[in-house]
Scaffold this motif. Structure first.
Motif, PDB file in Angstrom:
ATOM      1  N   UNK A   1      10.425  14.997 -13.263  1.00 22.41           N
ATOM      2  CA  UNK A   1      10.757  15.496 -11.927  1.00 22.41           C
ATOM      3  C   UNK A   1       9.607  16.388 -11.481  1.00 22.41           C
ATOM      4  N   UNK A   2       8.933  16.005 -10.383  1.00 23.32           N
ATOM      5  CA  UNK A   2       7.700  16.674  -9.989  1.00 23.32           C
ATOM      6  C   UNK A   2       7.715  17.009  -8.498  1.00 23.32           C
ATOM      7  N   UNK A   3       6.798  17.869  -8.147  1.00 25.01           N
ATOM      8  CA  UNK A   3       6.478  18.159  -6.749  1.00 25.01           C
ATOM      9  C   UNK A   3       4.970  17.994  -6.645  1.00 25.01           C
ATOM     10  N   UNK A   4       4.540  16.853  -6.099  1.00 25.68           N
ATOM     11  CA  UNK A   4       3.114  16.524  -6.089  1.00 25.68           C
ATOM     12  C   UNK A   4       2.795  15.660  -4.878  1.00 25.68           C
ATOM     13  N   UNK A   5       1.622  15.871  -4.297  1.00 23.71           N
ATOM     14  CA  UNK A   5       1.198  15.074  -3.155  1.00 23.71           C
ATOM     15  C   UNK A   5       2.112  15.201  -1.953  1.00 23.71           C
TER      16      UNK A   5
ATOM     17  N   UNK B   1       1.272   6.144  -7.011  1.00 25.97           N
ATOM     18  CA  UNK B   1       2.356   6.600  -7.881  1.00 25.97           C
ATOM     19  C   UNK B   1       3.656   6.557  -7.080  1.00 25.97           C
ATOM     20  N   UNK B   2       4.683   5.969  -7.670  1.00 23.18           N
ATOM     21  CA  UNK B   2       5.990   5.839  -7.014  1.00 23.18           C
ATOM     22  C   UNK B   2       6.886   6.993  -7.444  1.00 23.18           C
ATOM     23  N   UNK B   3       7.426   7.708  -6.447  1.00 20.21           N
ATOM     24  CA  UNK B   3       8.293   8.861  -6.701  1.00 20.21           C
ATOM     25  C   UNK B   3       9.564   8.692  -5.860  1.00 20.21           C
ATOM     26  N   UNK B   4      10.724   8.778  -6.505  1.00 22.51           N
ATOM     27  CA  UNK B   4      12.003   8.701  -5.797  1.00 22.51           C
ATOM     28  C   UNK B   4      12.516  10.106  -5.537  1.00 22.51           C
ATOM     29  N   UNK B   5      12.677  10.451  -4.259  1.00 20.40           N
ATOM     30  CA  UNK B   5      13.137  11.784  -3.876  1.00 20.40           C
ATOM     31  C   UNK B   5      14.638  11.921  -4.127  1.00 20.40           C
ATOM     32  N   UNK B   6      15.171  13.157  -4.117  1.00 25.16           N
ATOM     33  CA  UNK B   6      16.594  13.358  -4.403  1.00 25.16           C
ATOM     34  C   UNK B   6      17.531  12.605  -3.457  1.00 25.16           C
ATOM     35  N   UNK B   7      17.084  12.264  -2.238  1.00 25.22           N
ATOM     36  CA  UNK B   7      17.923  11.494  -1.321  1.00 25.22           C
ATOM     37  C   UNK B   7      17.776   9.989  -1.537  1.00 25.22           C
ATOM     38  N   UNK B   8      17.226   9.601  -2.707  1.00 21.00           N
ATOM     39  CA  UNK B   8      17.124   8.204  -3.146  1.00 21.00           C
ATOM     40  C   UNK B   8      16.197   7.378  -2.261  1.00 21.00           C
ATOM     41  N   UNK B   9      15.106   7.978  -1.821  1.00 20.81           N
ATOM     42  CA  UNK B   9      14.074   7.273  -1.061  1.00 20.81           C
ATOM     43  C   UNK B   9      12.831   7.193  -1.939  1.00 20.81           C
ATOM     44  N   UNK B  10      12.295   5.992  -2.104  1.00 18.55           N
ATOM     45  CA  UNK B  10      11.094   5.821  -2.918  1.00 18.55           C
ATOM     46  C   UNK B  10       9.856   6.083  -2.063  1.00 18.55           C
ATOM     47  N   UNK B  11       8.998   6.952  -2.559  1.00 16.07           N
ATOM     48  CA  UNK B  11       7.755   7.315  -1.883  1.00 16.07           C
ATOM     49  C   UNK B  11       6.568   6.843  -2.715  1.00 16.07           C
ATOM     50  N   UNK B  12       5.561   6.280  -2.034  1.00 21.99           N
ATOM     51  CA  UNK B  12       4.337   5.849  -2.707  1.00 21.99           C
ATOM     52  C   UNK B  12       3.205   6.786  -2.282  1.00 21.99           C
TER      53      UNK B  12
ATOM     54  N   UNK C   1      11.638  12.203  -8.700  1.00 21.75           N
ATOM     55  CA  UNK C   1      11.473  11.668 -10.049  1.00 21.75           C
ATOM     56  C   UNK C   1      10.419  10.571 -10.049  1.00 21.75           C
ATOM     57  N   UNK C   2       9.490  10.642 -10.992  1.00 21.13           N
ATOM     58  CA  UNK C   2       8.405   9.657 -11.092  1.00 21.13           C
ATOM     59  C   UNK C   2       8.972   8.340 -11.628  1.00 21.13           C
ATOM     60  N   UNK C   3       8.798   7.264 -10.850  1.00 25.15           N
ATOM     61  CA  UNK C   3       9.220   5.933 -11.275  1.00 25.15           C
ATOM     62  C   UNK C   3       8.096   5.173 -11.965  1.00 25.15           C
ATOM     63  N   UNK C   4       6.882   5.339 -11.461  1.00 27.18           N
ATOM     64  CA  UNK C   4       5.751   4.597 -12.021  1.00 27.18           C
ATOM     65  C   UNK C   4       4.446   5.280 -11.641  1.00 27.18           C
TER      66      UNK C   4
END
Length: 270
Positions: free
Chosen positions: A124-128, A142-153, A133-136
């Motif tokens: 679980x990170x705060x970056x960029x 880097x794919x990160x899923x935010x707490x509202x279940x949205x995947x961010x690249x 949560x880091x998925x990949x």
């Protein structure tokens, strides 16, 4: 006296065929040596902590560069001047690098992310500019899923060049909450009740009791810092359970609801 046809064969064609056979032999032997070296290098890298994806990318790039060197060597064997060819390759490399500077920057940052490992899958990170949560950790993004279940690249260059907060790096973290008291409230009693209430909140760190202390003063009254400790996986459960505990404990004890002083209310209506 040799005929012109025989002279052509012996002077030009035969040497050319020998050079061609030599070039084929060089290509086969060189290709085998390159493959052997890459296999040996792969075994060595697999013993370390590098990601398999990174190893594959590095070996592919190295293999391509070695084959280019082999082709240049074969051309030199034929007597072809390779200086202009090398200059052409260098110019092409500069042009490609300028056109793909952003992608190459992301790739380089991805390599460093794989080597230094500031984040890993599941952290679980705060970056960029993104928290979640880091998925990949890919080679370019880097794919990160935010707490509202949205995947961010997030581009690796942006992520690696920014501050990285890794909440999962340590075994536990602190949950920061505030309990607002009224000016007439008994602060010592409120602290004692909240400390006892914290003991009932599950999934806290063993041997690390939560903190309850006066944080600051406001126009409504004292503000208490309520800070339990928990693992990141249980953060939100402890966060919400502690909030509910604060409301229940102070409500059952009859603590007054904090109110804005009359003088403040009058000034806000003017």
């Amino acid at each position: 006296m040799a005929t012109p046809g025989i002279s052509l064969v012996t002077d030009i064609l035969v040497p050319f065929l020998f050079k061609l056979l030599g070039a084929v032999a060089l290509w086969m032997v060189g290709g085998w040596l390159i493959g052997f070296a890459l296999r040996l290098l792969r075994r060595m890298l697999n013993r370390g902590s590098l990601d398999p994806t990174l190893i594959g990318y590095l070996l592919n790039i190295l293999g391509a560069l070695l084959r280019v060197v082999l082709v240049v060597a074969i051309l030199g064997f034929f007597g072809i001047q390779t200086a202009s060819f090398a200059a052409l390759l260098a110019g092409a490399g500069v042009a490609i690098g300028a056109a793909w500077s952003g992608m190459l920057g992301n790739f380089a940052a991805g390599v460093f992310l794989q080597i230094f490992r500031p984040i890993n899958k599941g952290d679980y990170v705060d970056a960029g500019g993104v928290e979640g949560t880091v998925d990949e950790v890919g080679m370019f993004v880097t794919a990160i899923t935010s707490p509202d279940n949205v995947r961010n690249y997030v581009g690796n260059a942006k992520l690696f060049g920014d501050n990285i907060k890794n909440y999962s790096a340590n075994s536990y973290r602190r949950v920061e909450l505030v309990a607002q008291l009224d000016n007439s409230a008994d602060v010592a009693q409120a602290i004692a009740l909240l400390q006892a209430g914290l003991l009932q909140v599950p999934n806290q760190v063993d041997g690390k009791p939560g903190d309850v202390a006066v944080l600051e003063f406001s126009e409504r009254g004292p503000r208490l810092a309520v800070r339990p400790y928990t693992h990141t996986a249980n953060y939100w459960q402890v966060y919400f359970d502690t909030n509910r505990m604060i409301v229940d404990v102070l409500g059952k004890a009859g603590f007054p609801v904090p109110r804005i002083p009359v003088a403040m209310q009058g000034s806000s209506t003017n």
